[in-house]
Design an enzyme around this catalytic site. Structure first.
Site, mmCIF file in Angstrom:
data_model
loop_
_atom_site.group_PDB
_atom_site.id
_atom_site.type_symbol
_atom_site.label_atom_id
_atom_site.label_comp_id
_atom_site.label_asym_id
_atom_site.label_seq_id
_atom_site.Cartn_x
_atom_site.Cartn_y
_atom_site.Cartn_z
ATOM 1 C CE1 TYR A 1 3.481 -5.006 -0.223
ATOM 2 C CE2 TYR A 1 1.680 -5.753 1.174
ATOM 3 C CZ TYR A 1 2.527 -5.956 0.098
ATOM 4 O OH TYR A 1 2.408 -7.092 -0.660
ATOM 5 N N GLY B 1 4.395 -7.376 -2.733
ATOM 6 C CA GLY B 1 5.476 -8.336 -2.630
ATOM 7 C C GLY B 1 6.813 -7.693 -2.936
#
Length: 517
Positions: free
Chosen positions: A51, A58
């Site tokens: 990530y 998000g």
């Protein structure tokens, strides 16, 4: 010089950097760990989906980002989230934010290049602070908007404060020979994804709240002196049977301030006298009003609240508070939510409620001094002039009351005011930076209220002419403040006096006065 990374940063270390503007240095061993952590991330992320390294952010995290766009991704994050509004956060609070972010990075779990921490240290030492706005952060995924403006300054864009002026970052850096940050891997996300705005501001709140509490103890002692209160309500024997640390600490401080006062009365001598039994109505009040008699019980919980908030904020200051956590020791990357600000938000809400109560105590003590029907000792509004013609402290009471009322409204907790956003990815948030900024406002207001209380106490002392009977601590404060706020009889505008006396309270350590005497 404060060494960052050598050991945990303490409140006193933090205060030296922020208020004394002491320079800092980076611990060489910790800096080596930062470098090792960065190198591990570069190697580990080469063929894995991580990530914020090769994904969007998000709710956009399900989109993979191509290799040629990985660095641009970080720049895009910084620029897109530099969207703050409202008032600029004062430079010393931005400095606090920067110290908190730097200290988190020096824990070596953020995967940042050493260039980032070195640049942050340089900016702090040169007192260059980014222009960061109050409005924007919701306190989950970190203080995203506030920290984005930090990131913008780090890459040489946006505006910065330096030597009392606002400059274009690129122009100032060029004039000072400072090289802006080059993105290496995840520096954009690492800067934004943390609790450092709420934590830095929160730490300054704790330092100032401690000072307010010291002054409240001292002013409460002085009020008890001028009304010649009895001594048993702050006695060791009365307070020790209540098993709260704060109450007993406040009692001990009151006893220290008042140990040589010639105004405080001993109950045994004055009321435990058999001659008093012949009276049907006692001229002396048997017990003082609560705002005088219950100081240890009111300020005790405030003492405990400040101590608890300090413990939590210092823990946060020394924590890794971004996502993901890059663990080169265990050769892994862990995804979670260490950026969430609930710990700080809750403590800031508790702190602002406690300081609001402190301002309420101050206002009640002030009202007691100003209301001749209550104190039966001073003229109305401690007016040293002609009653009806002059007004004494009447005007400033309005200021105190309206300011306390604002504190009471500001005390609604942000901690329980979550609003989901970010396409409901952030479905429960802390509002931690809002909480810290509102607490700062409550603290600002309370310094104003205590200023008015102190000015009134001095007028009361002059009305009684009791300077020689004051405790040595009270007499010292009386002399210092009278040097900047002389006794007045005729009415004059008071706004400049308020400003000067408030500056004295902000800059003077009441506890030092107590200890020295």
């Amino acid at each position: 010089m404060v060494n960052i990374g050598q050991s945990q940063l303490r409140t006193e270390d933090f205060a030296r950097i922020i208020y004394a503007q002491e320079e800092l240095s980076l611990n060489e061993a910790a800096l080596g760990q930062v470098s090792a952590n960065y190198k591990f991330l570069k190697q580990f992320a080469a063929n894995k989906l991580i990530y914020g390294i090769n994904t969007g952010f998000g709710p956009m995290a399900q989109y993979k980002v191509s290799d040629e766009n990985l660095l641009q991704l970080q720049y895009n994050l910084i620029r897109s989230h530099s969207s703050g509004s409202g008032n600029l956060i004062p430079p010393h609070l931005v400095r606090a934010l920067m110290v908190a972010r730097l200290n988190s990075f020096m824990q070596a779990r953020s995967g940042v290049h050493p260039e980032l921490v070195e640049l942050l240290a340089t900016l702090i030492n040169k007192n260059i602070t980014p222009c960061i706005y109050e409005h924007g952060g919701v306190g989950a995924s970190g203080d995203l908007v506030q920290l984005a403006h930090l990131g913008l300054a780090l890459i040489g864009e946006g505006e910065v404060h330096h030597e009392g002026k606002i400059h274009e970052a690129a122009e100032l850096y060029a004039s000072l020979g400072i090289k802006p940050l080059t993105i290496h891997a995840r520096e954009g996300l690492a800067v934004l994804n943390g609790t450092s705005a709420m934590t830095g501001i929160g730490m300054t709140n704790i330092i100032r709240a401690e000072k307010l509490l010291q002054w409240s103890v001292l002013l409460s002692a002085m009020v008890n002196e001028v009304v010649e209160a009895y001594d048993d309500h702050f006695s060791y024997e009365l307070n020790i049977v209540k098993l709260h640390r704060g109450q007993n600490e406040i009692g001990a401080q009151l006893r220290e301030v008042l140990k040589d006062s010639k105004l405080i009365r001993n109950r045994t001598e004055h009321l435990y006298n058999p001659d008093n039994l012949d009276q049907e109505v006692f001229e002396d009040k048997v017990q003082e009003y609560y705002s005088l008699r219950c100081v240890t019980q009111v300020l005790g919980p405030i003492y405990d609240t400040i101590r608890q908030a300090e413990e939590v904020l210092v823990n946060e200051l020394n924590s890794v508070n971004d996502n993901p956590v890059i663990d080169h020791d265990n050769q892994n990357v862990f995804h979670g939510g260490n950026f969430h600000g609930d710990y700080v938000s809750l403590e800031m809400d508790k702190l602002k409620i406690a300081i609001t109560k402190l301002s309420m105590l101050s206002e009640r003590q002030l009202n007691y001094l100003l209301n001749n029907k209550l104190n039966q000792k001073f003229p109305p509004f401690v007016n040293l002039g002609v009653l009806g013609l002059n007004f004494g402290m009447q005007g400033v009471q309005f200021t105190a009351v309206s300011t306390v009322a604002e504190n009471q409204s500001l005390s609604f907790p942000m901690y329980v005011h979550s609003i989901p956003n970010n396409n409901d990815n952030q479905d429960i948030v802390s509002m931690g930076c809002n909480a810290a900024l509102m607490t700062k406002k409550v603290i600002d207001n309370t310094f104003e209220v205590l200023t008015i209380q102190l000015m009134t106490i001095l007028q009361a002392i002059d009305y009684l002419g009791c300077q020689e009977k004051l405790s040595s601590v009270s007499a010292d404060v009386y002399q210092q403040v009278r040097a900047i706020f002389p006794k007045f009889v005729e009415d004059q505008p008071k706004y400049k006096d308020l400003k000067q006396v408030r500056a004295y309270l902000e800059q003077t350590d009441a506890l030092t006065s107590i200890q020295q005497n």
